[in-house]
Scaffold this motif. Structure first.
Motif, PDB file in Angstrom:
ATOM      1  N   VAL A 218       0.934  30.296 -62.123  1.00 55.44           N
ATOM      2  CA  VAL A 218       0.106  30.098 -63.329  1.00 55.44           C
ATOM      3  C   VAL A 218       0.667  30.954 -64.464  1.00 55.44           C
ATOM      4  N   THR A 219       1.955  30.768 -64.745  1.00 52.22           N
ATOM      5  CA  THR A 219       2.694  31.739 -65.546  1.00 52.22           C
ATOM      6  C   THR A 219       2.072  32.029 -66.905  1.00 52.22           C
ATOM      7  N   GLU A 220       1.595  30.998 -67.622  1.00 50.65           N
ATOM      8  CA  GLU A 220       1.142  31.223 -68.992  1.00 50.65           C
ATOM      9  C   GLU A 220      -0.128  32.063 -69.075  1.00 50.65           C
ATOM     10  N   TYR A 221      -0.923  32.074 -68.000  1.00 51.10           N
ATOM     11  CA  TYR A 221      -2.253  32.677 -68.096  1.00 51.10           C
ATOM     12  C   TYR A 221      -2.522  33.758 -67.053  1.00 51.10           C
ATOM     13  N   ALA A 222      -1.548  34.071 -66.216  1.00 51.27           N
ATOM     14  CA  ALA A 222      -1.747  35.095 -65.183  1.00 51.27           C
ATOM     15  C   ALA A 222      -2.263  36.414 -65.753  1.00 51.27           C
ATOM     16  N   PRO A 223      -1.712  36.931 -66.875  1.00 51.19           N
ATOM     17  CA  PRO A 223      -2.210  38.221 -67.370  1.00 51.19           C
ATOM     18  C   PRO A 223      -3.682  38.195 -67.789  1.00 51.19           C
ATOM     19  N   LEU A 224      -4.166  37.051 -68.276  1.00 49.51           N
ATOM     20  CA  LEU A 224      -5.584  36.975 -68.655  1.00 49.51           C
ATOM     21  C   LEU A 224      -6.485  37.075 -67.433  1.00 49.51           C
ATOM     22  N   PHE A 225      -6.173  36.305 -66.392  1.00 49.12           N
ATOM     23  CA  PHE A 225      -6.942  36.404 -65.153  1.00 49.12           C
ATOM     24  C   PHE A 225      -6.879  37.826 -64.592  1.00 49.12           C
ATOM     25  N   ALA A 226      -5.681  38.397 -64.589  1.00 51.17           N
ATOM     26  CA  ALA A 226      -5.500  39.727 -64.008  1.00 51.17           C
ATOM     27  C   ALA A 226      -6.283  40.780 -64.779  1.00 51.17           C
ATOM     28  N   ALA A 227      -6.304  40.684 -66.105  1.00 49.61           N
ATOM     29  CA  ALA A 227      -7.077  41.640 -66.905  1.00 49.61           C
ATOM     30  C   ALA A 227      -8.555  41.568 -66.539  1.00 49.61           C
ATOM     31  N   GLY A 228      -9.072  40.357 -66.382  1.00 49.65           N
ATOM     32  CA  GLY A 228     -10.466  40.213 -65.973  1.00 49.65           C
ATOM     33  C   GLY A 228     -10.736  40.799 -64.599  1.00 49.65           C
ATOM     34  N   MET A 229      -9.802  40.615 -63.675  1.00 54.27           N
ATOM     35  CA  MET A 229      -9.967  41.172 -62.335  1.00 54.27           C
ATOM     36  C   MET A 229     -10.047  42.695 -62.375  1.00 54.27           C
ATOM     37  N   VAL A 230      -9.179  43.318 -63.144  1.00 48.61           N
ATOM     38  CA  VAL A 230      -9.185  44.785 -63.209  1.00 48.61           C
ATOM     39  C   VAL A 230     -10.465  45.286 -63.879  1.00 48.61           C
ATOM     40  N   LEU A 231     -10.954  44.568 -64.880  1.00 46.75           N
ATOM     41  CA  LEU A 231     -12.230  44.966 -65.493  1.00 46.75           C
ATOM     42  C   LEU A 231     -13.354  44.939 -64.462  1.00 46.75           C
ATOM     43  N   TYR A 232     -13.349  43.949 -63.566  1.00 49.37           N
ATOM     44  CA  TYR A 232     -14.382  43.939 -62.535  1.00 49.37           C
ATOM     45  C   TYR A 232     -14.221  45.124 -61.581  1.00 49.37           C
ATOM     46  N   VAL A 233     -12.987  45.463 -61.225  1.00 55.05           N
ATOM     47  CA  VAL A 233     -12.756  46.633 -60.369  1.00 55.05           C
ATOM     48  C   VAL A 233     -13.311  47.893 -61.033  1.00 55.05           C
ATOM     49  N   ILE A 234     -13.086  48.028 -62.334  1.00 57.70           N
ATOM     50  CA  ILE A 234     -13.617  49.184 -63.060  1.00 57.70           C
ATOM     51  C   ILE A 234     -15.143  49.189 -63.012  1.00 57.70           C
ATOM     52  N   MET A 235     -15.766  48.027 -63.196  1.00 63.29           N
ATOM     53  CA  MET A 235     -17.222  47.959 -63.133  1.00 63.29           C
ATOM     54  C   MET A 235     -17.726  48.315 -61.741  1.00 63.29           C
ATOM     55  N   ARG A 236     -17.020  47.843 -60.716  1.00 68.12           N
ATOM     56  CA  ARG A 236     -17.498  48.000 -59.344  1.00 68.12           C
ATOM     57  C   ARG A 236     -17.327  49.412 -58.819  1.00 68.12           C
ATOM     58  N   SER A 237     -16.170  50.001 -59.068  1.00 69.49           N
ATOM     59  CA  SER A 237     -15.890  51.289 -58.415  1.00 69.49           C
ATOM     60  C   SER A 237     -15.423  52.379 -59.361  1.00 69.49           C
ATOM     61  N   PRO A 239     -13.862  53.750 -63.458  1.00 67.33           N
ATOM     62  CA  PRO A 239     -12.608  53.681 -64.202  1.00 67.33           C
ATOM     63  C   PRO A 239     -11.571  54.670 -63.687  1.00 67.33           C
ATOM     64  N   SER A 240     -10.347  54.411 -64.027  1.00 64.85           N
ATOM     65  CA  SER A 240      -9.251  55.340 -63.800  1.00 64.85           C
ATOM     66  C   SER A 240      -8.200  55.068 -64.860  1.00 64.85           C
ATOM     67  N   ARG A 241      -7.337  56.051 -65.077  1.00 65.10           N
ATOM     68  CA  ARG A 241      -6.291  55.860 -66.079  1.00 65.10           C
ATOM     69  C   ARG A 241      -5.386  54.694 -65.703  1.00 65.10           C
ATOM     70  N   ALA A 242      -5.065  54.587 -64.418  1.00 63.06           N
ATOM     71  CA  ALA A 242      -4.177  53.509 -63.971  1.00 63.06           C
ATOM     72  C   ALA A 242      -4.811  52.142 -64.217  1.00 63.06           C
ATOM     73  N   ALA A 243      -6.115  52.030 -63.960  1.00 59.54           N
ATOM     74  CA  ALA A 243      -6.788  50.743 -64.147  1.00 59.54           C
ATOM     75  C   ALA A 243      -6.803  50.346 -65.619  1.00 59.54           C
ATOM     76  N   TRP A 244      -7.115  51.293 -66.492  1.00 54.66           N
ATOM     77  CA  TRP A 244      -7.153  50.954 -67.921  1.00 54.66           C
ATOM     78  C   TRP A 244      -5.750  50.658 -68.458  1.00 54.66           C
ATOM     79  N   LEU A 245      -4.742  51.366 -67.966  1.00 55.76           N
ATOM     80  CA  LEU A 245      -3.371  51.046 -68.376  1.00 55.76           C
ATOM     81  C   LEU A 245      -2.991  49.639 -67.920  1.00 55.76           C
ATOM     82  N   LEU A 246      -3.478  49.245 -66.753  1.00 63.61           N
ATOM     83  CA  LEU A 246      -3.196  47.899 -66.250  1.00 63.61           C
ATOM     84  C   LEU A 246      -3.892  46.845 -67.099  1.00 63.61           C
ATOM     85  N   VAL A 247      -5.129  47.114 -67.530  1.00 63.12           N
ATOM     86  CA  VAL A 247      -5.800  46.197 -68.451  1.00 63.12           C
ATOM     87  C   VAL A 247      -4.990  46.060 -69.733  1.00 63.12           C
TER      88      VAL A 247
END
Length: 392
Positions: A218-237, A239-247
């Motif tokens: 899903v080359t054109e949109y992979a980063p958008l999905f991935a950003a949303g996934m990391v935001l959910y990880v931040i909500m669930r468990s 924040p961390s510097r690594a997670a926000w840098l990944l967003v």
């Protein structure tokens, strides 16, 4: 849409609690509180896409280019073309939420039941419109409508009955990747690794990869999905510097991929001349708005009307385009443009409500139970069970 939609009631489009709560008779964990702000984001994104299709995207509906009918409106409504990109960030957040701690069978059944009932209704209604009521709207065949009912028409190189279906093919491929992650086991560490490696591989494939790999990743949109996934990880468990840098990294990659694609699409389909800088800023805003809706006090708002609006988002996205253009073609000779626009938007909302009440509510739960039961009887799927809540 777009989930559609996926979801907080839809897809883009789906429901935050589209799968049964694990720990209920069908699963193992407690029901996740509904984040109604995400419903609101998704609904307003769908309305924005509808406005874009009616007032900016070139069609024969008005009898002249929309830019001549709405000379000022189109200069800013053109940016509502980013509605699908908003859907994809929302899907990354919400589909990971619905998958965490659940079995492959549960997640697959949940997504099938959310996507297909409204989609089947949309394909059949739009197919009937274009085959018999308004054949001049678009040249389609009964066979094309039949293939579209699978949602896999892109694999068979068959055109979409309605152009908005391209987002569902994108969502399906994301869901397949989520099922792989679910089979492996969803943990914080694995999600962060996945949200790093997948977009990186997609960026490489976008430049040098074969077409089949670009489709899988899903080359054109992979980063958008991935950003949303990391935001959910931040909500669930937390924040961390690594997670926000990944967003941030995924958001930057999304800007890199989306802006040229949007500029090319607007050049093909509209008479607008949007700004690349504005598109880039708004791609960042898509991620930022999901972060605000999911991670701040806004996430605790209680607005039932947003929940109700969220239930309409997916069917609205599916049904609005050609039925709206048909309505415009019939009404605009006798009504002012603004009145015509108000009537066709109301028509689309009424049709969306009818699909939600008459199709999604009745067929969706039955389809989910049937699919989940069938999958759980397969030995290869039955072995993919979640050992228990995985928090880290």
């Amino acid at each position: 849409m777009a989930e559609a939609t996926v979801s907080t009631s839809l897809v883009p489009p789906g429901a935050l609690t589209g799968a049964p709560p694990a720990g209920s008779p069908d699963g193992q964990v407690a029901r996740t509180p509904r984040l109604v702000a995400l419903d609101g984001l998704r609904f307003f994104a769908a309305v924005g896409v509808m406005l874009y299709h009616y007032t900016v995207r070139n069609s024969q509906a008005w009898g002249q280019p929309p830019a001549e009918v709405f000379p000022q409106l189109g200069s800013w409504v053109v940016y509502f073309a980013l509605g699908p990109e908003m859907f994809f960030v929302l899907s990354g957040f919400v589909i990971l939420m619905t998958a965490w701690g659940r079995s492959v069978a549960n997640v697959a059944a949940s997504r099938i039941a959310r996507l297909y009932p409204a989609y089947w209704a949309g394909v059949l209604l739009t197919g009937a419109l274009l085959l018999w009521i308004w054949p001049e709207g678009k040249n389609v065949t009964p066979g094309q409508v039949g293939v579209n009912l699978t949602m896999f028409q892109s694999l068979f190189e068959v055109d979409h009955v309605d152009g908005v279906y391209w987002t569902l093919w994108t969502e399906l491929r994301f869901y397949a990747l989520i099922l792989v992650l679910t089979a492996i086991g969803v943990t914080r560490h694995r999600v962060l690794v996945f949200a790093t490696a997948w977009p990186a591989a997609a960026l490489v494939a976008d430049v040098t990869g074969p077409q089949w790999l670009r489709v899988v990743l899903v080359t054109e949109y992979a980063p958008l999905f991935a950003a949303g996934m990391v935001l959910y990880v931040i909500m669930r468990s937390g924040p961390s510097r690594a997670a926000w840098l990944l967003v941030a990294a995924n958001t930057a990659a999304a800007v890199w991929l989306v802006v040229p694609n949007q500029l090319a699409m607007q050049a093909r389909n509209t008479d607008a001349t949007p700004s690349a800088v504005t598109f880039g800023v708004l791609v960042v805003a898509c991620v930022a708005l999901v972060a605000v809706a999911g991670l701040t006090r806004v996430s605790r708002m209680d607005a039932r009307w947003l929940t109700a609006a969220g239930t309409l988002t997916y069917p609205l996205y599916l049904i609005h385009e050609h039925w709206g253009w048909w309505g415009i073609s019939k009404l605009h000779p006798g009504l002012p443009p603004a009145a015509t626009l108000a009537v066709v938007m109301t028509l689309a909302l009424v049709m969306a409500a009818a699909i939600h009440v008459g199709v999604e509510r009745t067929l969706g739960p039955r389809l989910r139970r049937g699919v989940q039961g069938a999958l759980e009887r397969l030995p290869s799927v039955r072995s993919l069970v979640v050992p228990g809540p995985q928090v880290r």
